[in-house]
Motif scaffolding. Structure first.
Motif, PDB file in Angstrom:
ATOM      1  N   CYS A  87      92.711 -30.466 -71.196  1.00 48.35           N
ATOM      2  CA  CYS A  87      93.268 -31.347 -69.580  1.00 48.35           C
ATOM      3  C   CYS A  87      93.770 -32.454 -69.808  1.00 48.35           C
ATOM      4  CB  CYS A  87      92.553 -30.786 -68.628  1.00 48.35           C
ATOM      5  SG  CYS A  87      93.052 -31.467 -67.085  1.00 48.35           S
ATOM      6  N   CYS A 125      88.149 -34.264 -65.370  1.00 50.46           N
ATOM      7  CA  CYS A 125      87.933 -32.316 -64.650  1.00 50.46           C
ATOM      8  C   CYS A 125      87.096 -31.905 -65.711  1.00 50.46           C
ATOM      9  CB  CYS A 125      88.891 -31.554 -65.756  1.00 50.46           C
ATOM     10  SG  CYS A 125      89.075 -29.971 -65.836  1.00 50.46           S
ATOM     11  N   THR A 165      86.393 -29.502 -67.958  1.00 47.44           N
ATOM     12  CA  THR A 165      86.374 -29.326 -68.722  1.00 47.44           C
ATOM     13  C   THR A 165      86.258 -30.095 -70.212  1.00 47.44           C
ATOM     14  OG1 THR A 165      88.655 -29.270 -68.658  1.00 47.44           O
ATOM     15  CG2 THR A 165      88.161 -27.692 -68.762  1.00 47.44           C
ATOM     16  N   CYS A 209      95.945 -26.402 -65.334  1.00 45.89           N
ATOM     17  CA  CYS A 209      94.479 -26.630 -66.058  1.00 45.89           C
ATOM     18  C   CYS A 209      94.062 -25.037 -64.439  1.00 45.89           C
ATOM     19  CB  CYS A 209      93.482 -27.749 -65.503  1.00 45.89           C
ATOM     20  SG  CYS A 209      92.027 -27.848 -65.938  1.00 45.89           S
ATOM     21  N   CYS A 237      91.334 -27.770 -62.486  1.00 43.09           N
ATOM     22  CA  CYS A 237      91.836 -29.400 -61.518  1.00 43.09           C
ATOM     23  C   CYS A 237      93.420 -28.605 -60.905  1.00 43.09           C
ATOM     24  CB  CYS A 237      91.419 -30.120 -62.000  1.00 43.09           C
ATOM     25  SG  CYS A 237      92.453 -30.501 -63.581  1.00 43.09           S
TER      26      CYS A 237
HETATM   27 ZN   LIG Z   1      91.474 -29.619 -65.431  1.00 41.90          ZN
END
Ligand SMILES: [Zn+2]
Length: 143
Positions: free
Chosen positions: A102, A107, A109, A132, A135
């Motif tokens: 991402c 985010c 992640t 993603c 987000c």
């Molecule tokens: Zn993301």
């Protein structure tokens, strides 16, 4: 001329967009293959004009997600005893797991803990953009 058109066993990636074979070679980490690998570029093709071909003379475990991302429409031919036993036509994957990252630094992640099974969903086929799942930020595969 050396005859490289026929291999006994392995995988032939055909109909690769001309000039893209070296990108695939790197992304699929074909330098790790200890058997013969033949990369051919700008081969005449009736349907494409020009195409690239990669021949891998062994059972190599190809990352099909990466292959689909970089070279959708590639034809994958599986060869055994000099005959084609299976043929797959690649497509841009609808869902990608574990290959993309991402772009959004905030985010979840991209926090310290890795999120297992982080998925991206195909958003724009033309631009090869993926969204993603956490987000909604759009990202593309960095070759
Ligand atoms: Zn993301």
């Amino acid at each position: 001329m050396i005859n490289v058109s026929k291999i006994k066993k392995g995988i032939v990636l055909d109909h690769i967009e001309a000039g893209r074979a070296h990108v695939l070679y790197r992304a699929l980490e074909l330098e790790k293959v200890t058997d013969a690998v033949v990369l051919m570029q700008n081969i005449f093709s009736t349907s494409l004009g020009k195409k690239d071909i990669i021949k891998i003379e062994t059972d190599y475990n190809i990352d099909f997600t990466v292959l689909g991302l970089i070279a959708p429409h590639t034809t994958v031919n599986f060869i055994e005893d000099g005959e084609r036993v299976k043929k797959i036509r690649m497509e841009l994957p609808e869902v990608v797991e574990g290959v993309l990252k991402c772009k959004n630094p905030r985010c979840i992640t991209n926090s310290e803990r890795e999120i297992a099974g982080h998925k991206f969903y195909l958003y724009d086929r033309e631009k090869k953009e993926y969204k993603c799942e956490y987000c909604d930020t759009l990202t593309t595969y960095g070759e």
